[in-house]
Motif scaffolding. Structure first.
Motif, PDB file in Angstrom:
ATOM      1  N   GLN A 293       0.838  -1.204   0.000  1.00 48.90           N
ATOM      2  CA  GLN A 293       0.000   0.000   0.000  1.00 48.90           C
ATOM      3  C   GLN A 293       0.871   1.251   0.000  1.00 48.90           C
ATOM      4  OE1 GLN A 293      -2.555  -0.502   3.456  1.00 48.90           O
ATOM      5  NE2 GLN A 293      -4.135  -1.505   2.247  1.00 48.90           N
TER       6      GLN A 293
ATOM      7  N   CYS B 153      -6.202  -0.988   6.619  1.00 48.47           N
ATOM      8  CA  CYS B 153      -4.834  -0.460   6.637  1.00 48.47           C
ATOM      9  C   CYS B 153      -3.898  -1.574   7.091  1.00 48.47           C
ATOM     10  CB  CYS B 153      -4.736   0.737   7.579  1.00 48.47           C
ATOM     11  SG  CYS B 153      -3.050   1.405   7.694  1.00 48.47           S
TER      12      CYS B 153
ATOM     13  N   THR C 197      -9.830   0.280   4.560  1.00 48.84           N
ATOM     14  CA  THR C 197      -8.690   0.843   3.831  1.00 48.84           C
ATOM     15  C   THR C 197      -8.849   2.355   3.718  1.00 48.84           C
ATOM     16  OG1 THR C 197      -8.499  -1.187   2.532  1.00 48.84           O
ATOM     17  CG2 THR C 197      -7.377   0.766   1.686  1.00 48.84           C
TER      18      THR C 197
END
Length: 331
Positions: free
Chosen positions: A236, A292, A308
């Motif tokens: 990410q 996350c 997220t």
């Protein structure tokens, strides 16, 4: 001019247990003449992104993106032949282990001369061998190798990792690419050789206007030679922006931890004092957290972090965090 424009890049791996999302909706852009750093721990997806750009991932990997364009052309919509032609002309990549990337059965002269495009040689056809050798020698000189005779006659196993890396750089710049991707170019090299290679890449950017995407897990080195920085954690993109702004005012807890872990960025740190480190370690691909991915290690994690986070923007500073470190000051 915008060279590379990637939005929401997702890279998934096919396994017997289903798809594993190794890279999760990462956005990345590069302008002409820009040097951008891509940093993160080992296993964060940095090399996957680089290989996706040059199109060398095998069929087990699935690549999706809202936008994946090079000079306005969407690479994912082109045929493999058209894409290879564009990448072969405009993009070059330096891999992590140079001695393994070179052909062990061929002399350096043959490999370097083969990397020189014929269209860059001016002269009659019967002059080509002489012109190729002359250009190969010039390329070795540009990367700091003076004893070109010994190097050209050598085989990769006869050279040190540092010399092999310089040969790889010479092969990469032989076609005058618009973008040079350096994937962990200083792995397993001595500190003096590392500094030489970083300065060499910086000189190509300054003297030739070549864009450079510098991939590394060493924040200290990348910060010194890049204008902009993108930080990855576990596939990410957690933060991106100007390097100086990110170092002075990180918004994401992971970026903050990276900065605090480098003694050079902590001048007030007492001698022999322990460096800051997040608890735990980066998860494996088979056990990725939901939402996350820093959540299980984050000191600021709350129940909202199971979702997220969306990418937020403050001027030219981007971050993906429900509770950024500068939340109270900036909101």
């Amino acid at each position: 001019m915008l060279l590379l424009d990637i939005k929401n890049l997702t890279i998934e791996l096919e396994t017997p247990d289903g798809l594993i999302r190794a890279v999760d909706r990462v956005s990345l852009s590069l302008k002409e003449g820009e040097t951008r750093g891509l940093v993160g721990e080992s296993g964060s997806g940095k090399s996957l992104i680089a290989k996706a750009i040059v199109g060398v991932l095998n069929r087990r990997w699935r690549i999706h993106a809202d936008r994946f364009s090079w000079l306005g052309q969407d690479l994912l919509r082109l045929s493999s032949e058209q894409r290879r032609k564009i990448i072969g002309r405009d993009i070059a990549m330096i891999y992590q282990e140079p001695s393994r990337s070179l052909d062990p059965t061929a002399a350096i002269a043959d490999q370097l001369e083969e990397a020189i495009p014929s269209e860059l040689l001016e002269g009659s056809w019967w002059q080509r061998p002489f012109l190729r050798r002359k250009r190969a020698i010039a390329l070795l000189h540009k990367v700091g190798i003076r004893d070109h005779k010994a190097i050209l006659q050598s085989y990769p196993f006869q050279l040190s990792e540092g010399l092999c890396q310089k040969v790889m750089i010479a092969m990469a710049i032989a076609k005058n690419p618009k973008l040079l991707i350096a994937d962990e170019p200083t792995t397993a090299l001595e500190s003096t050789t590392q500094a030489q290679l970083f300065r060499l890449l910086a000189s190509f950017n300054q003297l030739r206007g070549m864009s450079v995407l510098l991939i590394s897990h060493e924040l200290e080195s990348v910060a010194r030679y890049t204008q902009n920085l993108s930080v990855l954690y576990c596939g990410q993109l957690v933060e991106s922006g100007e390097t100086s702004n990110i170092l002075s005012q990180p918004f994401h807890p992971y970026t903050d931890a990276l900065v605090k872990s480098v003694p050079e960025f902590q001048p007030e740190l007492a001698p022999k004092a322990p460096l800051y480190a997040l608890p735990g370690s980066i998860p494996t691909l088979q056990h990725l957290p939901i939402g996350c991915r820093l959540g299980p290690r984050c000191p600021n994690a709350r129940k909202e972090c199971v979702k997220t986070p969306l990418q937020e923007r403050l001027q030219n500073h981007f971050y993906s965090c429900h509770f950024p470190l500068q939340y109270k000051a900036e909101k």
